[in-house]
Design a protein around this motif. Structure first.
Motif, PDB file in Angstrom:
ATOM      1  N   ASN A 175      -6.134   6.061  -1.811  1.00  0.00           N
ATOM      2  CA  ASN A 175      -5.858   6.987  -2.911  1.00  0.00           C
ATOM      3  C   ASN A 175      -4.488   6.722  -3.537  1.00  0.00           C
ATOM      4  OD1 ASN A 175      -8.327   8.413  -2.586  1.00  0.00           O
ATOM      5  ND2 ASN A 175      -7.414   9.599  -0.902  1.00  0.00           N
ATOM      6  N   LEU A 176      -4.243   5.471  -3.871  1.00  0.00           N
ATOM      7  CA  LEU A 176      -2.981   5.102  -4.504  1.00  0.00           C
ATOM      8  C   LEU A 176      -2.963   5.550  -5.951  1.00  0.00           C
ATOM      9  CD1 LEU A 176      -2.552   1.446  -3.168  1.00  0.00           C
ATOM     10  CD2 LEU A 176      -1.376   3.496  -2.365  1.00  0.00           C
TER      11      LEU A 176
ATOM     12  N   LYS B 126       0.806  -1.218   0.000  1.00  0.00           N
ATOM     13  CA  LYS B 126       0.000   0.000   0.000  1.00  0.00           C
ATOM     14  C   LYS B 126       0.840   1.270   0.000  1.00  0.00           C
ATOM     15  CE  LYS B 126      -3.553  -0.012   2.779  1.00  0.00           C
ATOM     16  NZ  LYS B 126      -4.385  -0.132   3.992  1.00  0.00           N
TER      17      LYS B 126
ATOM     18  N   ALA C 141      -6.591  -2.539  -4.259  1.00  0.00           N
ATOM     19  CA  ALA C 141      -6.430  -1.899  -5.571  1.00  0.00           C
ATOM     20  C   ALA C 141      -7.767  -1.478  -6.157  1.00  0.00           C
ATOM     21  CB  ALA C 141      -5.715  -2.858  -6.522  1.00  0.00           C
TER      22      ALA C 141
ATOM     23  N   GLU D  16       2.973   4.293  -1.442  1.00  0.00           N
ATOM     24  CA  GLU D  16       2.897   5.021  -2.706  1.00  0.00           C
ATOM     25  C   GLU D  16       4.216   5.051  -3.463  1.00  0.00           C
ATOM     26  OE1 GLU D  16       1.308   8.877  -2.286  1.00  0.00           O
ATOM     27  OE2 GLU D  16      -0.591   8.219  -1.382  1.00  0.00           O
TER      28      GLU D  16
ATOM     29  N   SER E 224      -9.548   4.638 -14.919  1.00  0.00           N
ATOM     30  CA  SER E 224     -10.204   4.190 -13.693  1.00  0.00           C
ATOM     31  C   SER E 224     -10.343   2.673 -13.748  1.00  0.00           C
ATOM     32  CB  SER E 224     -11.575   4.855 -13.533  1.00  0.00           C
ATOM     33  OG  SER E 224     -12.420   4.477 -14.612  1.00  0.00           O
TER      34      SER E 224
ATOM     35  N   ASN F 203      -9.529   1.261  -3.342  1.00  0.00           N
ATOM     36  CA  ASN F 203      -8.607   2.394  -3.319  1.00  0.00           C
ATOM     37  C   ASN F 203      -8.969   3.408  -2.240  1.00  0.00           C
ATOM     38  OD1 ASN F 203      -6.323   3.773  -4.152  1.00  0.00           O
ATOM     39  ND2 ASN F 203      -7.439   5.009  -5.665  1.00  0.00           N
TER      40      ASN F 203
ATOM     41  N   ARG G   4      -1.888   0.734  -8.166  1.00  0.00           N
ATOM     42  CA  ARG G   4      -3.059  -0.144  -8.166  1.00  0.00           C
ATOM     43  C   ARG G   4      -2.904  -1.268  -9.182  1.00  0.00           C
ATOM     44  NH1 ARG G   4      -8.117   3.786  -8.751  1.00  0.00           N
ATOM     45  NH2 ARG G   4      -9.251   1.847  -8.332  1.00  0.00           N
TER      46      ARG G   4
END
Length: 818
Positions: free
Chosen positions: A586-587, A537, A580, A539, A648, A583, A592
């Motif tokens: 907010n990765l 997780k 993923a 970033e 997305s 989310n 993801r």
């Protein structure tokens, strides 16, 4: 004639003098008169009490000839002395030896090179003679000084210079042999002698090496090598060290440091390395730790020197440790690592101070200093890693614990590497350096059980969240875990994250999971899962992070997975997929997709390892669908240099995701207990989560029901008691009960933190049913009429009171649920 006297005087002279005079010819070119020499030898052997007078008379003649520069007669006198010395071995030879050494000293004091060489040769012959009894009063101080001075000869003629130096080296070799063989006289090992002998030998070893480097490499014959001062000096140095004992080892080694410091031979350090290789191979193996201690001590002395000097000393230590690790290390194992870690901290301090002092002015000198400090740090890490990797397993595990205790982690302070004054950058540098050292120490470590490789005092700080704040730190932690978990060398086969078409082609080696490993996973498995889960997780993950995470999952499957662990790993994989998709953190889209690719690669590997056809079919179908519709969910696509990322992720595209119900159906038919698959994976809470006030995952609920008598007109209890023995005993017993109660509460809290979720849920359900039954009993009691009309009872939220005088009391001790 200089060698003869008149007949009248000769008749009156003592016989030993006449015999000595007869050995000298009229012309010194004719050499020693052999017939007369045989007569003199027979006389000396027959009358050994005359030896001292013979020696004294020969010494008198030799001194006179030296002053008068009659060097031919000097040669004849020394030849006669040598023959007498070799022929006579009685106790009466002691006074003769004194005359002999006096004549040798006369020759060495002369300024004529030929006489110096002649005296040296005679002394070497004398040194090879084994005396029957030791001489307690004889000393060789003059010869040590003189031979050492000859080793530094600077005669303008190269041939003469070379000859004198060779003579000096051979003389030192003779002194060492003569003095060391006599166990009752150890003056040769005194510092004042070693400070002359050792630098003289090193001087010749180094000077000739410089000359040899100028010309092309050659392979001279054996005779030429014998006349090489460098070869002779090295042989003498080896012989000296080989004869050193426990008590005088340090005296022989310390002058080496003085010579290297004086001539600035630590940078470059080729000669220093060669010297200590000679030392380590020449001394007895059980004394190796003395040399290592001396190097460490010298490193402390030179800790303020330039980085290259310190790096040169550390590289010398590396070579010494590499040789010593094959033999006896002695008690210096922790001392070596402690000293190296201390100098690692010092190097980081210097690097950061240089960076702060040059803030705002990017100069070339500052950058070069920083790069030099990096050289020091890399040399320290290499030394730690090499030393640790050559230790036996029982010592290596102690060193792993020792290094890990020095790594600064959240909420703790290291004993010797306190990062409080370094700031965030310094702390990070210390963490990286120590983890790199630990990585090298753990390389090749094969523990019989995983609990030996990952004990709790080592595993907890290694998986600390404070080591997850940086991408490079996470990579090092995962690589350390790989070294310790991989006991069958399968890691190289799993390198790189990918969809493996046929896992059987990898020829993975594995054994049946032992009972100790099963116990380890029950106790610490949640920590490993949590580290992998949180690591996915972050970033700042790059491709290498995902590759290492995949390898971690695969190695855990190979080395530690039974049916229960397999279910946990599938739950973990599904939870990562949900991370993923949903989310919540907010990765970035790359992260993801990387997590989705990681899950695909691992489930593909896992399905083939457990060989459940239905499971393999479901995984293969999802991967095929992704390759057509969403290739960015596969590692072969997402980790390319240029990959088109989606805008997305659609949650409704079920064909692209691994479904829990499908996996449960496939595994349930093969005998797996799939009830736990329906319980979502939630990482456990750690102490550091509470310290950092992270959001709790499991909250502890306390339910209490108090039945209190509620008359406000009750008499107050007198709290004053008489202090008696019985009262004190009761108070002590109460304190013991309080401690037991605290321990019970601690165990309950720990259980909620570390126990599996389904176990906690089942127990809470049982407690809830029990609570429900007890409350029903309470309500049933309230419906019954009271035994006396003097009072009525009502129940409010959590409390039961009588409106008048209480008629009875109810106690429910089991209604407190944690």
């Amino acid at each position: 004639m200089p060698g003869r006297v008149c007949c009248c005087c000769a008749a009156l002279r003592p016989r030993y003098k006449r015999l000595v005079d007869n050995i000298f010819p009229e012309d010194p070119k004719d050499g020693l008169v052999k017939a007369d020499m045989e007569k003199l030898t027979f006389y000396a052997v027959s009358a050994p009490e005359k030896l001292d007078r013979i020696g004294a008379y020969l010494a008198e003649r030799l001194s006179r000839d030296v002053v008068r520069h009659r060097y031919g007669y000097v040669l004849i006198a020394m030849e006669a002395l040598d023959q007498l010395l070799m022929a006579c071995h009685s106790q009466s030879i002691k006074p003769f030896v004194e005359s002999f050494l006096h004549m040798v000293a006369k020759l060495l004091e002369s300024g004529e090179p030929k006489l110096q060489v002649l005296g040296t040769n005679s002394f070497v012959k004398f040194a090879n003679i084994e005396e029957d009894t030791p001489s307690y009063h004889r000393r060789y101080d003059f010869f040590v000084s003189r031979f050492s001075a000859m080793c530094h000869s600077c005669d303008p003629d190269p041939e003469i210079q070379n000859g004198i130096r060779i003579a000096g080296i051979r003389g030192i070799q003779g002194v060492v042999r003569k003095a060391v063989n006599d166990e009752l006289r150890a003056t040769i090992w005194e510092p004042q002698h070693m400070d002359k002998i050792v630098p003289s030998l090193l001087f010749n070893m180094h000077k000739i090496e410089d000359v040899d480097r100028i010309g092309p490499p050659s392979s001279p014959a054996a005779g030429v090598k014998e006349e090489n001062p460098s070869v002779l000096a090295e042989n003498c140095f080896r012989e000296l060290l080989g004869r050193a004992t426990y008590g005088n080892m340090n005296n022989a080694v310390r002058p080496v440091f003085a010579h290297l410091d004086h001539h600035r031979l630590w940078d470059p350090n080729e000669f220093a390395v060669s010297c200590f290789k000679i030392i380590m191979y020449s001394i007895q193996a059980q004394y190796s730790h003395h040399v290592i201690q001396e190097i460490l001590g010298h490193l402390d002395v030179r800790k303020r020197d330039s980085p290259r000097v310190r790096a040169g000393i550390i590289q010398v230590l590396l070579e010494a440790v590499a040789i010593a690790a094959k033999g006896s290390i002695g008690p210096t194992v922790l001392e070596v690592f402690n000293t190296l870690l201390k100098h690692l901290r010092i190097s980081v301090d210097f690097e950061l101070s240089d960076r702060r002092s040059s803030a705002g002015s990017a100069t070339l000198s500052t950058s070069s200093k920083e790069s030099d400090e990096r050289i020091v740090q890399n040399a320290i890490i290499q030394t730690i890693g090499f030393f640790g990797s050559n230790l036996p397993d029982y010592q290596r595990s102690e060193i792993m614990m020792f290094i890990m205790s020095k790594v600064p982690v959240l909420g703790t302070t290291s004993k010797s590497l306190d990062p409080s004054n370094l700031g965030d950058l310094g702390t990070r540098r210390i963490q990286i350096m120590l983890l790199r050292s630990l990585l090298m120490v753990t390389s090749g470590y094969k523990a019989t059980t995983i609990s030996n490789a990952l004990p709790a005092p080592f595993l907890d700080p290694l998986l600390s969240p404070s080591l997850m704040e940086d991408s490079e730190l996470r990579q090092l932690v995962l690589e350390i875990l790989h070294n310790l978990i991989d006991r069958h060398d399968n890691r190289a086969k799993l390198r790189g994250i990918r969809i493996i078409p046929d896992v059987s082609d990898l020829k993975i080696k594995r054994d049946k999971i032992s009972r100790q490993d099963v116990s380890f996973m029950k106790k610490h498995g949640q920590q490993l899962y949590r580290h992998i889960y949180l690591g996915c997780k972050e970033e700042d993950n790059v491709q290498k992070n995902f590759e290492l995470l995949f390898t971690s999952l695969a190695l855990t499957t190979i080395e530690l997975a039974n049916e229960e662990v397999v279910i946990d790993l599938i739950r973990l994989a599904i939870a990562l997929q949900d991370v993923a998709i949903i989310n919540e953190d907010n990765l970035p889209m790359f992260n993801r997709c990387g997590v989705m690719a990681l899950v695909a690669a691992y489930l593909n590997f896992l399905s083939q390892m457990i060989a459940v056809p239905a499971f393999c079919q479901h995984v293969s179908k999802v991967i095929e669908t992704r390759s057509v519709e969403a290739s960015y969910f596969l590692p072969e696509t997402i980790f390319k240099d240029k990959c088109d990322l989606p805008q997305s992720l659609e949650k409704d595209e079920k064909d692209l995701f691994f479904l829990t119900n499908k996996i449960a159906e496939s595994l349930g038919g093969s005998g797996y207990n799939v009830e736990r698959l329906t319980v979502p994976y939630v990482p456990q809470v750690t102490d550091e989560d509470r310290l950092s006030r992270r959001k709790s995952i499991v909250d502890t609920v306390s339910i209490q029901v108090d039945i209190l008598s509620g008359n406000g007109t009750e008499d107050k209890i007198d709290n004053t008691e008489e202090i008696t023995f019985e009262a004190l005993k009761k108070a002590i017993d109460n304190n013991g009960l309080e401690e037991q109660e605290k321990e019970k509460r601690r165990l309950v809290i720990e259980k909620f933190q570390k126990a599996p979720f389904e176990e906690i849920a089942a127990q809470c359900e049982t407690k809830a049913n029990l609570l429900h039954d007890r409350l029903a009993q309470i309500l049933e009691l309230t419906i019954r009429p009271p035994p006396s009309p003097s009072g009525t009872m009502t129940i409010t939220a959590g409390h039961a009171h009588y409106h008048s005088v209480p008629v009875y009391e109810m106690k429910f001790p089991d209604l407190c649920v944690y």
